[in-house]
Design a protein around this motif. Sequence first.
Motif, mmCIF file in Angstrom:
data_model
loop_
_atom_site.group_PDB
_atom_site.id
_atom_site.type_symbol
_atom_site.label_atom_id
_atom_site.label_comp_id
_atom_site.label_asym_id
_atom_site.label_seq_id
_atom_site.Cartn_x
_atom_site.Cartn_y
_atom_site.Cartn_z
ATOM 1 N N ASP A 99 11.720 9.683 -10.892
ATOM 2 C CA ASP A 99 10.465 9.019 -11.278
ATOM 3 C C ASP A 99 10.235 7.665 -10.599
ATOM 4 O O ASP A 99 9.538 6.797 -11.126
ATOM 5 N N ARG A 100 10.867 7.491 -9.434
ATOM 6 C CA ARG A 100 10.582 6.279 -8.646
ATOM 7 C C ARG A 100 9.905 6.707 -7.361
ATOM 8 O O ARG A 100 10.275 7.714 -6.763
ATOM 9 N N PHE A 101 8.937 5.913 -6.941
ATOM 10 C CA PHE A 101 8.152 6.259 -5.759
ATOM 11 C C PHE A 101 8.095 5.102 -4.784
ATOM 12 O O PHE A 101 8.109 3.930 -5.181
ATOM 13 N N THR A 102 8.034 5.452 -3.517
ATOM 14 C CA THR A 102 7.756 4.456 -2.494
ATOM 15 C C THR A 102 6.264 4.515 -2.199
ATOM 16 O O THR A 102 5.740 5.582 -1.883
ATOM 17 N N VAL A 103 5.604 3.389 -2.336
ATOM 18 C CA VAL A 103 4.169 3.334 -2.074
ATOM 19 C C VAL A 103 3.964 2.834 -0.647
ATOM 20 O O VAL A 103 4.365 1.721 -0.306
ATOM 21 N N ARG A 104 3.381 3.708 0.173
ATOM 22 C CA ARG A 104 3.181 3.372 1.584
ATOM 23 C C ARG A 104 1.767 2.842 1.770
ATOM 24 O O ARG A 104 0.798 3.465 1.347
ATOM 25 N N LEU A 105 1.660 1.680 2.406
ATOM 26 C CA LEU A 105 0.353 1.021 2.529
ATOM 27 C C LEU A 105 -0.291 1.301 3.879
ATOM 28 O O LEU A 105 0.387 1.496 4.880
ATOM 29 N N LYS A 106 -1.592 1.304 3.851
ATOM 30 C CA LYS A 106 -2.361 1.566 5.070
ATOM 31 C C LYS A 106 -2.511 0.264 5.850
ATOM 32 O O LYS A 106 -3.234 -0.645 5.427
ATOM 33 N N CYS A 107 -1.809 0.173 6.969
ATOM 34 C CA CYS A 107 -1.845 -1.047 7.785
ATOM 35 C C CYS A 107 -2.143 -0.639 9.232
ATOM 36 O O CYS A 107 -1.233 -0.617 10.075
ATOM 37 N N PRO A 108 -3.402 -0.305 9.558
ATOM 38 C CA PRO A 108 -3.687 0.172 10.924
ATOM 39 C C PRO A 108 -3.243 -0.841 11.971
ATOM 40 O O PRO A 108 -3.551 -2.029 11.848
ATOM 41 N N GLY A 109 -2.502 -0.370 12.960
ATOM 42 C CA GLY A 109 -2.037 -1.254 14.019
ATOM 43 C C GLY A 109 -1.038 -2.293 13.540
ATOM 44 O O GLY A 109 -0.709 -3.223 14.269
ATOM 45 N N GLY A 110 -0.549 -2.151 12.309
ATOM 46 C CA GLY A 110 0.452 -3.085 11.796
ATOM 47 C C GLY A 110 -0.069 -4.478 11.527
ATOM 48 O O GLY A 110 0.702 -5.431 11.433
ATOM 49 N N ARG A 111 -1.393 -4.599 11.400
ATOM 50 C CA ARG A 111 -1.963 -5.930 11.171
ATOM 51 C C ARG A 111 -2.323 -6.071 9.693
ATOM 52 O O ARG A 111 -3.054 -5.254 9.151
ATOM 53 N N VAL A 112 -1.797 -7.129 9.062
ATOM 54 C CA VAL A 112 -2.013 -7.335 7.633
ATOM 55 C C VAL A 112 -2.541 -8.743 7.401
ATOM 56 O O VAL A 112 -1.811 -9.722 7.592
ATOM 57 N N PRO A 113 -3.817 -8.874 7.009
ATOM 58 C CA PRO A 113 -4.356 -10.213 6.730
ATOM 59 C C PRO A 113 -3.527 -10.919 5.652
ATOM 60 O O PRO A 113 -3.015 -10.258 4.735
ATOM 61 N N LEU A 114 -3.438 -12.230 5.760
ATOM 62 C CA LEU A 114 -2.526 -12.980 4.887
ATOM 63 C C LEU A 114 -2.851 -12.849 3.409
ATOM 64 O O LEU A 114 -1.953 -12.787 2.576
ATOM 65 N N GLU A 115 -4.171 -12.796 3.086
ATOM 66 C CA GLU A 115 -4.498 -12.708 1.646
ATOM 67 C C GLU A 115 -4.039 -11.371 1.069
ATOM 68 O O GLU A 115 -3.634 -11.293 -0.089
ATOM 69 N N ARG A 116 -4.079 -10.326 1.919
ATOM 70 C CA ARG A 116 -3.563 -9.030 1.445
ATOM 71 C C ARG A 116 -2.050 -9.067 1.324
ATOM 72 O O ARG A 116 -1.481 -8.512 0.392
ATOM 73 N N LEU A 117 -1.416 -9.729 2.289
ATOM 74 C CA LEU A 117 0.053 -9.819 2.267
ATOM 75 C C LEU A 117 0.513 -10.507 0.987
ATOM 76 O O LEU A 117 1.498 -10.092 0.360
ATOM 77 N N ALA A 118 -0.227 -11.554 0.589
ATOM 78 C CA ALA A 118 0.124 -12.277 -0.636
ATOM 79 C C ALA A 118 0.016 -11.342 -1.842
ATOM 80 O O ALA A 118 0.888 -11.325 -2.718
ATOM 81 N N GLU A 143 -4.467 -2.632 -8.302
ATOM 82 C CA GLU A 143 -4.274 -4.059 -8.023
ATOM 83 C C GLU A 143 -4.294 -4.348 -6.518
ATOM 84 O O GLU A 143 -4.742 -5.406 -6.096
ATOM 85 N N LEU A 144 -3.811 -3.392 -5.734
ATOM 86 C CA LEU A 144 -3.880 -3.570 -4.271
ATOM 87 C C LEU A 144 -5.327 -3.429 -3.800
ATOM 88 O O LEU A 144 -5.789 -4.191 -2.944
ATOM 89 N N ALA A 145 -6.046 -2.486 -4.410
ATOM 90 C CA ALA A 145 -7.434 -2.237 -3.996
ATOM 91 C C ALA A 145 -8.303 -3.471 -4.257
ATOM 92 O O ALA A 145 -9.236 -3.750 -3.495
ATOM 93 N N GLU A 146 -7.991 -4.218 -5.314
ATOM 94 C CA GLU A 146 -8.759 -5.444 -5.601
ATOM 95 C C GLU A 146 -8.721 -6.414 -4.426
ATOM 96 O O GLU A 146 -9.650 -7.179 -4.213
ATOM 97 N N ALA A 147 -7.618 -6.382 -3.668
ATOM 98 C CA ALA A 147 -7.493 -7.266 -2.497
ATOM 99 C C ALA A 147 -7.890 -6.538 -1.215
ATOM 100 O O ALA A 147 -7.669 -7.042 -0.108
ATOM 101 N N GLY A 148 -8.441 -5.331 -1.345
ATOM 102 C CA GLY A 148 -8.876 -4.582 -0.163
ATOM 103 C C GLY A 148 -7.746 -3.843 0.523
ATOM 104 O O GLY A 148 -7.913 -3.359 1.642
ATOM 105 N N GLN A 149 -6.595 -3.773 -0.136
ATOM 106 C CA GLN A 149 -5.454 -3.089 0.479
ATOM 107 C C GLN A 149 -5.412 -1.636 0.015
ATOM 108 O O GLN A 149 -5.290 -1.369 -1.173
ATOM 109 N N GLU A 150 -5.525 -0.719 0.971
ATOM 110 C CA GLU A 150 -5.490 0.700 0.631
ATOM 111 C C GLU A 150 -4.094 1.275 0.785
ATOM 112 O O GLU A 150 -3.230 0.694 1.436
ATOM 113 N N ILE A 151 -3.920 2.461 0.190
ATOM 114 C CA ILE A 151 -2.660 3.196 0.290
ATOM 115 C C ILE A 151 -2.761 4.126 1.506
ATOM 116 O O ILE A 151 -3.839 4.610 1.825
ATOM 117 N N ALA A 152 -1.632 4.361 2.160
ATOM 118 C CA ALA A 152 -1.625 5.246 3.340
ATOM 119 C C ALA A 152 -1.610 6.705 2.909
ATOM 120 O O ALA A 152 -1.855 7.016 1.750
#
Lengths: 332, 85
Positions: free
Chosen positions: A44-63, A101-110
Amino acid sequence: MIRDGHAPGRGGPAAQAPPGEGRGAEPDYKALKAGGMVRQRQKDRFTVRLKCPGGRVPLERLARIAEVARRYGGQYVHLSFRQSIEIPYVALEDLDRVRRELAEAGQEIATCGARVRVPTACSGCEYNPNGLTDTQKMAADVAARFFGRGPFAHKFKMSFSGCPIDCARTSENDLGFQGAVEPRWDESACTACGLCAAACREGAIELAAGTNKPRYRRDKCLFCGDCIRACPVDAWQAQRTGWMVRVGGKHGRHPIVGARIAAMLPDANVSGLIEAVISWYEKNAAGKGRIRLGALLQDPAAWRRFLADIGPVLGEWAAPDPAPPRPCEIHF
Amino acid sequence: MAAQAARPVVPVRTVDVTGSRCPMTFVRVKVALDGLAPGEVLELVLLEGEQMQDVPKNLKDEGHRVLAVVRKGPKYHLLVRKGEP
């Protein structure tokens, strides 16, 4: 070996929620995986993989990612081989909160599974002096248009490199795009200083005896643009800039080196080609089981059919009579 | 052989970096150019191969101008005019 990276005595609000709710009803792992939630060795543990096209992550999303990982994940995040940030040790019952909570910052799941994955890319031309093409823009565009398409017979991966150094390993992807520039020499501007020949790593510029003027050997050129960058008087200029396109590459248990099917393809033609290749794959892999594009193209008849079908889309940029993707097996 | 400047160009100083390796090559070239005023000329001695593959394009990226090139065996003597900052 770390068997449990989950912070002891910590967890999200749901860590205190009653476990095993709906006991007996097996979670829909396939649906979870399509959404970028990968089941772990730990129950019952999962790894959540985030959508980071080109490996670029804006700082506010990183926070926000750090915040969410601290609340619901383990003691670290993991950087995947394809540039995604992964949050391991998320509890099954927290997955929805994590997504929200990730979506609130515009961060999507892969995504995972037999779909179009998040495209990877090098840092590109914005600040890397070697960059010839805008890989970051292309990765963002392609992610917006094609990400998650499927399911197909198997996964479908794409990558973008901005120069022939090819950090994004375009030959190991189902479709790989590597930036290139074709140089043009203006004799009237040339001072015959010879810097271009000395700067060329490929021996593609020879100096004529007597005049010291350059002679371009196209057959040796990698289209990296070093001659253009070195010339003090701009006698070497960009004739055309575009993408070397490779198809059918993969890593994994049976690696295949992708085949180059086009040269100098313009940005504007990239989406049309991707669309055509994905459609071809969808149609031609049907009924053949779990097979990657490169494996499918090992059949000589399939390769001929692929070239015939995709040729018109490539138009003048098509490579003449390319060899099929080449297996790179470990058996010996 | 070499690109000729319109009138004889006299370098302020000569720096031979043929004994250096990356990244010290870049550091030495940068320090040498930092010591010049814009418009002044440096004679830079580079070795064929890696140094000649990397340094001239970086000089151009940074706004400096190679005025002349003379090859002496494996060594290249470049006259470099420092660009505006």
